[in-house]
Design a protein around this motif. Sequence first.
Motif, PDB file in Angstrom:
ATOM      1  N   UNK A  25       0.854  -1.193   0.000  1.00 49.47           N
ATOM      2  CA  UNK A  25       0.000   0.000   0.000  1.00 49.47           C
ATOM      3  C   UNK A  25       0.894   1.249   0.000  1.00 49.47           C
ATOM      4  N   UNK A  26       1.959   1.203   0.781  1.00 50.81           N
ATOM      5  CA  UNK A  26       2.899   2.334   0.840  1.00 50.81           C
ATOM      6  C   UNK A  26       3.576   2.551  -0.515  1.00 50.81           C
ATOM      7  N   UNK A  27       3.943   1.453  -1.177  1.00 49.46           N
ATOM      8  CA  UNK A  27       4.569   1.552  -2.495  1.00 49.46           C
ATOM      9  C   UNK A  27       3.605   2.235  -3.482  1.00 49.46           C
ATOM     10  N   UNK A  28       2.332   1.798  -3.444  1.00 50.72           N
ATOM     11  CA  UNK A  28       1.348   2.418  -4.345  1.00 50.72           C
ATOM     12  C   UNK A  28       1.200   3.904  -4.051  1.00 50.72           C
ATOM     13  N   UNK A  29       1.298   4.251  -2.773  1.00 51.80           N
ATOM     14  CA  UNK A  29       1.164   5.659  -2.388  1.00 51.80           C
ATOM     15  C   UNK A  29       2.466   6.445  -2.614  1.00 51.80           C
ATOM     16  N   UNK A  30       3.515   5.736  -3.041  1.00 54.77           N
ATOM     17  CA  UNK A  30       4.798   6.401  -3.283  1.00 54.77           C
ATOM     18  C   UNK A  30       5.492   6.828  -1.997  1.00 54.77           C
ATOM     19  N   UNK A  31       5.214   6.103  -0.919  1.00 55.63           N
ATOM     20  CA  UNK A  31       5.820   6.429   0.380  1.00 55.63           C
ATOM     21  C   UNK A  31       6.778   5.314   0.828  1.00 55.63           C
ATOM     22  N   UNK A  32       7.675   5.599   1.759  1.00 53.52           N
ATOM     23  CA  UNK A  32       8.624   4.567   2.214  1.00 53.52           C
ATOM     24  C   UNK A  32       7.882   3.384   2.841  1.00 53.52           C
ATOM     25  N   UNK A  33       8.373   2.177   2.611  1.00 51.05           N
ATOM     26  CA  UNK A  33       7.710   1.012   3.201  1.00 51.05           C
ATOM     27  C   UNK A  33       8.437   0.548   4.460  1.00 51.05           C
ATOM     28  N   UNK A  34       8.028  -0.612   4.960  1.00 57.40           N
ATOM     29  CA  UNK A  34       8.491  -1.116   6.252  1.00 57.40           C
ATOM     30  C   UNK A  34       9.747  -1.958   6.059  1.00 57.40           C
ATOM     31  N   UNK A  35      10.788  -1.647   6.786  1.00 58.19           N
ATOM     32  CA  UNK A  35      12.061  -2.342   6.559  1.00 58.19           C
ATOM     33  C   UNK A  35      12.564  -3.081   7.795  1.00 58.19           C
ATOM     34  N   UNK A  36      11.810  -3.043   8.885  1.00 62.53           N
ATOM     35  CA  UNK A  36      12.320  -3.660  10.125  1.00 62.53           C
ATOM     36  C   UNK A  36      12.275  -5.187  10.071  1.00 62.53           C
ATOM     37  N   UNK A  37      13.156  -5.812  10.861  1.00 63.54           N
ATOM     38  CA  UNK A  37      13.170  -7.273  10.900  1.00 63.54           C
ATOM     39  C   UNK A  37      12.223  -7.759  12.011  1.00 63.54           C
ATOM     40  N   UNK A  38      11.944  -9.045  11.989  1.00 60.45           N
ATOM     41  CA  UNK A  38      11.051  -9.666  12.976  1.00 60.45           C
ATOM     42  C   UNK A  38      11.635  -9.617  14.394  1.00 60.45           C
ATOM     43  N   UNK A  39      12.945  -9.440  14.478  1.00 60.16           N
ATOM     44  CA  UNK A  39      13.624  -9.516  15.783  1.00 60.16           C
ATOM     45  C   UNK A  39      12.985  -8.642  16.870  1.00 60.16           C
ATOM     46  N   UNK A  40      12.461  -7.494  16.475  1.00 58.31           N
ATOM     47  CA  UNK A  40      11.885  -6.595  17.475  1.00 58.31           C
ATOM     48  C   UNK A  40      10.418  -6.857  17.779  1.00 58.31           C
ATOM     49  N   UNK A  41       9.865  -7.935  17.223  1.00 58.22           N
ATOM     50  CA  UNK A  41       8.404  -8.158  17.324  1.00 58.22           C
ATOM     51  C   UNK A  41       8.059  -9.584  17.764  1.00 58.22           C
ATOM     52  N   UNK A  42       8.896 -10.138  18.628  1.00 55.08           N
ATOM     53  CA  UNK A  42       8.729 -11.560  18.942  1.00 55.08           C
ATOM     54  C   UNK A  42       7.747 -11.855  20.083  1.00 55.08           C
ATOM     55  N   UNK A  43       6.608 -11.163  20.080  1.00 55.74           N
ATOM     56  CA  UNK A  43       5.514 -11.551  20.986  1.00 55.74           C
ATOM     57  C   UNK A  43       4.201 -11.279  20.270  1.00 55.74           C
ATOM     58  N   UNK A  44       3.176 -12.007  20.670  1.00 57.47           N
ATOM     59  CA  UNK A  44       1.866 -11.843  20.035  1.00 57.47           C
ATOM     60  C   UNK A  44       1.383 -10.406  20.190  1.00 57.47           C
ATOM     61  N   UNK A  45       1.606  -9.841  21.366  1.00 59.56           N
ATOM     62  CA  UNK A  45       1.171  -8.457  21.616  1.00 59.56           C
ATOM     63  C   UNK A  45       1.834  -7.468  20.665  1.00 59.56           C
ATOM     64  N   UNK A  46       3.137  -7.618  20.487  1.00 59.28           N
ATOM     65  CA  UNK A  46       3.869  -6.689  19.610  1.00 59.28           C
ATOM     66  C   UNK A  46       3.395  -6.799  18.156  1.00 59.28           C
TER      67      UNK A  46
END
Lengths: 163, 163
Positions: free
Chosen positions: B53-74
């Motif tokens: 969606x960001x690409x279509x809008x010509x905006x920067x997309x998401x580049x982070x790795x999974x490492x910072x999101x290793x819980x269901x809540x996150x």
Amino acid sequence: MKTLFTYNWMVREDWYKWCEDVPLEELLKVRTGGVGGILHTLFHIIDVEWSWIRVLKGKPDFQESFDGYKSLEKVKELDELFKKEVQEFVGSWESGLENKLLQETRQDGSIETLTWGEVMRHTIAHEIHHVGQLSVWFREIGKQPVSANLIGKGLTILEELKK
Amino acid sequence: MKTLFTYNWMVREDWYKWCEDVPLEELLKVRTGGVGGILHTLFHIIDVEWSWIRVLKGKPDFQESFDGYKSLEKVKELDELFKKEVQEFVGSWESGLENKLLQETRQDGSIETLTWGEVMRHTIAHEIHHVGQLSVWFREIGKQPVSANLIGKGLTILEELKK
């Protein structure tokens, strides 16, 4: 609508090619999840796609079990047999059919009212979901699965660029 | 288009609920196929949906790795953060956008021309495919997966019956 059906048919053809290099024993092996096997899944996808089109047309659907189709050739033949009717139906699809209603009897005997558009999208999602299962099982037997990418298949862009 | 995105969001919410009863260790365990794990797959689905969606809008997309999101809540928080923008984009989708062109650089550096409609359908199919993988892994840990049925969710019929 047509793009996603065409995508599914292209992916299915790729899976048949990929399966040619896999021993029949592996294709028939009972696995965890889904309908429980690679070839059985391909059979199930073909069965469900055709059956829903038949239901929309008010015609009898497919009731046979997988037992009679336990080879790649037989599954491909069944696909060829059914796909003609499915392609004709999808090819003549137009937006006026979206909200036509279908009364469908649930497994518990109750009646569910669906739109034709809903049924068509259900059929599309059904195949993509099961193909996701195939991709895991292919990795399990050490093989690279078919790409699930919809982009890069030239599905809509070729026609657009011709204009 | 909207029906299939809404379907994906509903299925995703169900998966979050299903995952609540699964130990984090199982959610993080590296598995065969796809991106290699249950929670990682959910993260990947959210990432890819928002990024396109960001690409279509010509905006920067998401580049982070999974490492910072290793819980269901996150992962759920990230979903909530991204979904607002995705829902707004999908909600304002109209057929005139179907054939807008997007120039996309492939991994090998070559340029690919895509239509916006193609990108949207790619995003839809991407999630359904990965959810198919989740369903196999859930069976492997002895749990029933979320239903992939699109019918029975009242996605289009409720509005139609109100007319």
